[in-house]
Scaffold this motif. Structure first.
Motif, PDB file in Angstrom:
ATOM      1  N   PHE A  40       0.692  -1.228  -0.126  1.00 42.12           N
ATOM      2  CA  PHE A  40      -0.090  -0.098  -0.018  1.00 42.12           C
ATOM      3  C   PHE A  40       0.846   1.394   0.063  1.00 42.12           C
ATOM      4  CE2 PHE A  40      -4.828  -0.877   1.000  1.00 42.12           C
ATOM      5  CZ  PHE A  40      -4.633  -1.928   0.222  1.00 42.12           C
ATOM      6  N   PRO A  41       1.779   1.356   0.748  1.00 43.42           N
ATOM      7  CA  PRO A  41       2.527   2.684   0.808  1.00 43.42           C
ATOM      8  C   PRO A  41       3.306   3.001  -0.604  1.00 43.42           C
ATOM      9  CG  PRO A  41       3.142   1.156   2.946  1.00 43.42           C
ATOM     10  CD  PRO A  41       2.406   0.534   2.140  1.00 43.42           C
ATOM     11  N   GLY A  44       0.691   4.058  -3.019  1.00 41.49           N
ATOM     12  CA  GLY A  44       0.483   5.196  -2.774  1.00 41.49           C
ATOM     13  C   GLY A  44       1.204   6.259  -3.014  1.00 41.49           C
ATOM     14  N   LEU A  64      -5.925   5.878  -1.166  1.00 47.83           N
ATOM     15  CA  LEU A  64      -4.533   6.064  -1.545  1.00 47.83           C
ATOM     16  C   LEU A  64      -4.199   7.089  -2.747  1.00 47.83           C
ATOM     17  CD1 LEU A  64      -3.197   2.465  -1.606  1.00 47.83           C
ATOM     18  CD2 LEU A  64      -2.823   4.010  -0.064  1.00 47.83           C
TER      19      LEU A  64
ATOM     20  N   SER B 157      -0.497  12.094   4.264  1.00 50.03           N
ATOM     21  CA  SER B 157      -0.197  10.540   4.351  1.00 50.03           C
ATOM     22  C   SER B 157      -1.468   9.575   4.399  1.00 50.03           C
ATOM     23  CB  SER B 157       0.733  10.227   5.774  1.00 50.03           C
ATOM     24  OG  SER B 157       0.547   9.058   6.177  1.00 50.03           O
ATOM     25  N   PRO B 158      -1.452   8.441   3.868  1.00 45.72           N
ATOM     26  CA  PRO B 158      -2.445   7.443   4.079  1.00 45.72           C
ATOM     27  C   PRO B 158      -2.766   7.098   5.718  1.00 45.72           C
ATOM     28  CG  PRO B 158      -0.722   6.484   3.048  1.00 45.72           C
ATOM     29  CD  PRO B 158      -0.343   7.870   3.103  1.00 45.72           C
TER      30      PRO B 158
END
Lengths: 316, 321
Positions: A40-41, A44, A64, B157-158
């Motif tokens: 995910f990061p 994103g 995201l 940020s997520p």
């Protein structure tokens, strides 16, 4: 391949993993959860490179930020990245990329030229101080290479070559891990009898290396090239110490630092004087572009990496 | 008479030539070895031996001052005294320890746990997972830093909600609030480093013969017993190797605290780690002898760790003989 499949089969039966037991579900759930945390990061972050300044700053664009992707954003961001450097140095980012390619490829070629014969000699020839050379190689391999940067800076400074690319290239050519890879390669693939037979046939030691060892060293060459290129491309501290003084002569790893330092996000005073605006999408795009060569070599080296997994796995 | 003499001289002569032949062959092999090693040895000298020797030399020189910019000559251990008595010297090592004490245990638990999970999942799923865990490792250095700049900025940020819940509104507040840096560095290093180590330790697990697992399961061992009683003890050398390599890595930390300081607008300590202090001596203070002394201190520490790895880890057994 068949062997591998049969091993898998055996283990399944041994562990009893074929049934959907609670343990198996927990294991798969845990592993999938970690995978999501890892992916995910990155998704994103890459998405940021395709979003607009406003979208990123407001935290909009949905999950995201995937709702805000557009090619126009990329075109704008790229114009900002490429415009960095002011009137005289517009496009300095591409120069940095070129410098990185030059030292990384040059360093990798040098590493191969040095490592393949050295690994062969250590694996298959008997000579005094063989063990000493091997231990020194292992030691320099397991020590983080940053500890030598300040001594290297002092050395390069003493010969008056600070700000030039060639010392960086030469220093990157010193790659003890490559020697170790090559050593393991010849230990496992080249029978000593073959070398002995070539000797009886009257070949000289150097000729034996070129005619017997080199033809079977493709795997080692690929691995040394790959690991060395990646290490060179991502090297930060060495270029920082040796190249910071030369604005156009930087590698892109330390160039990114300039971009960060020129962003209104982190340094409003410096950024106010620039005609480009480097917000998060522009910085993410620049970072993404610096990752592309790594992606290319990774894909190119993948089949060698898979085959040499246990060998390649020794270095962190 | 003559034949007798000839007879007595002949045998040793032949022996001598045989020994001589062996010596010549030995010499040819040695010369070949050094010829093949020569490019590597030259690079080893340029990028390893000479800089260390020269740093030792520089560290024993007098430090030029503003009043005497050309001051030089043997200065004894002055530079080491300068480095050791610098008010930041002990603090930099304390900082490294404060990171290591969180990071190292988490890293080892993570490596072993994830490697065991991957090893317990043969086939496509396990391979896919191992590959995914490896991906962040490709984001080495500056790329990993930029990724974390994105994650650490509450505005975009997520995990912005997490930062807001902790009361942080800017990236500066996140990074520079008391006590946040060690966990943040831990997270950054963990994310960047774990995948490669999972692959390495998984490689160690794959080296264990399947018969051992078969025997254990015949004896009634379940998956937990297998991991705890069989796998972990057998990969202990790999775990030790990972621990020591990461320990050495901790002592040379530079990039992350150096660039986070820049991102936080200079709100972090400028010389957070020993390597940063050495960098400061060389580039901000132009005190090359102290910079050399500082780099030698870190060098000796990592060299000590390196010696333990090479001679005690049991992974380089073949080379020790």
């Amino acid at each position: 391949m068949a062997r591998r499949a049969s091993i898998d089969h055996d283990v399944h039966e041994v562990v009893g993993a074929k049934r959907w037991s609670a343990g198996r579900i927990a294991r798969i759930a845990t592993m999938s959860f970690i995978a999501v945390l890892f992916i995910f990061p990155i998704v994103g972050f890459v998405a940021v490179a395709f979003r607009s300044n406003e979208g990123v700053a407001n935290g909009s664009d949905g999950f995201l930020g995937l709702g805000g992707l557009s090619i126009d954003n990329v075109i704008y961001s790229w114009s900002q990245v490429i415009g960095y450097g002011g009137d005289g140095n517009r496009g300095v980012f591409l120069e940095w990329m070129g410098n990185s390619l030059f030292v990384s490829i040059g360093g990798a070629i040098l590493a191969v030229i040095a490592a393949i014969p050295a690994g062969y000699a250590l694996a298959r020839l008997r000579f005094r101080f063989r063990r000493t050379v091997l231990v020194v190689t292992l030691l320099t391999m397991v020590m983080p290479n940053t500890v030598l940067v300040i001594p290297l800076f002092l050395e390069v400074n003493a010969v008056g070559a600070i700000g030039q690319l060639w010392p960086v290239l030469v220093i990157m050519g010193f790659f003890p891990f490559g020697v170790y890879l090559s050593y393991i390669h010849f230990m496992t693939t080249l029978p000593p009898e073959l070398v002995e037979a070539a000797r009886i046939d009257g070949l000289g030691e150097v000729a034996i290396f070129f005619q017997v060892a080199t033809p079977i060293s493709r795997q080692a060459i690929a691995l040394v090239t790959f690991f060395s290129f990646v290490a060179n491309w991502t090297n930060f501290f060495l270029p920082l110490a040796l190249l910071t003084s030369n604005f156009n002569g930087k590698t892109v790893s330390i160039g990114i630092q300039d971009l960060i330092g020129s962003s209104p996000l982190f340094n409003p005073t410096t950024a106010a004087g620039l005609d480009v605006k480097l917000y998060m999408p522009q910085l993410a795009l620049a970072t993404f572009v610096t990752m592309l060569p790594l992606l290319v070599v990774f894909i190119g080296a993948q089949r060698f990496l898979m085959r040499g997994q246990t060998v390649g796995a020794v270095k962190g | 008479m003559t034949t007798g003499i000839a007879g007595t001289t002949r045998a040793p002569e032949r022996r001598r030539t045989a020994a001589g032949r062996r010596r010549v062959l030995r010499r040819i092999e040695t010369r070949g070895a050094w010829t093949l090693l020569s490019p590597y040895i030259v690079l080893l000298l340029i990028a390893g031996v000479i800089p260390i020797g020269y740093a030792l030399f520089v560290s024993l020189q007098k430090t030029p001052t503003n009043l005497e910019p050309n001051l030089s000559g043997f200065g004894g251990i002055d530079a080491f005294v300068t480095a050791f008595t610098d008010y930041r010297f002990l603090q930099t090592f304390a900082n490294v320890f404060s990171v290591l004490i969180i990071w190292l245990p988490l890293m080892i638990i993570g490596i072993v746990g994830m490697a065991l999970l991957v090893h317990a999942s043969p086939g496509r799923f396990g391979n896919a997972m191992r590959f995914i865990y490896y991906i962040p490792g490709a984001l080495a250095g500056v790329a990993n830093l930029m990724l974390w700049v994105y994650l650490l900025n509450p505005a975009q940020s997520p995990i912005g909600g997490f930062w807001h819940a902790l009361g942080f509104e800017t990236i500066k507040a996140v990074v520079a609030s008391p006590g946040t840096l060690p966990p943040i560095l831990t997270a950054m290093l963990f994310f960047q480093g774990i995948g490669t180590w999972v692959v390495i330790v998984n490689g160690g697990l794959n080296g264990i013969p399947d018969e051992i697992f078969e025997a254990a399961s015949i004896d009634g061992a379940n998956a937990w017993n297998l991991a705890w009683r069989i796998k972990i003890p057998l990969i202990r050398p790999w775990i030790g190797y990972a621990a020591l390599m990461n320990l050495a890595y901790g002592f040379q930390l530079f990039l992350e605290p150096y660039l986070l300081d820049q991102v936080a607008g200079g709100a972090l300590p400028d010389q957070y780690t020993p390597t940063q202090l050495g960098f400061w001596f060389a580039f901000a203070n132009s005190n090359f002898p102290a910079a050399a002394a500082m780099s030698l201190v870190v060098l000796v520490i990592t060299l000590g760790i390196g010696l333990i790895i090479v001679f005690r880890s049991g992974l380089f057994g073949e080379e020790e003989k």
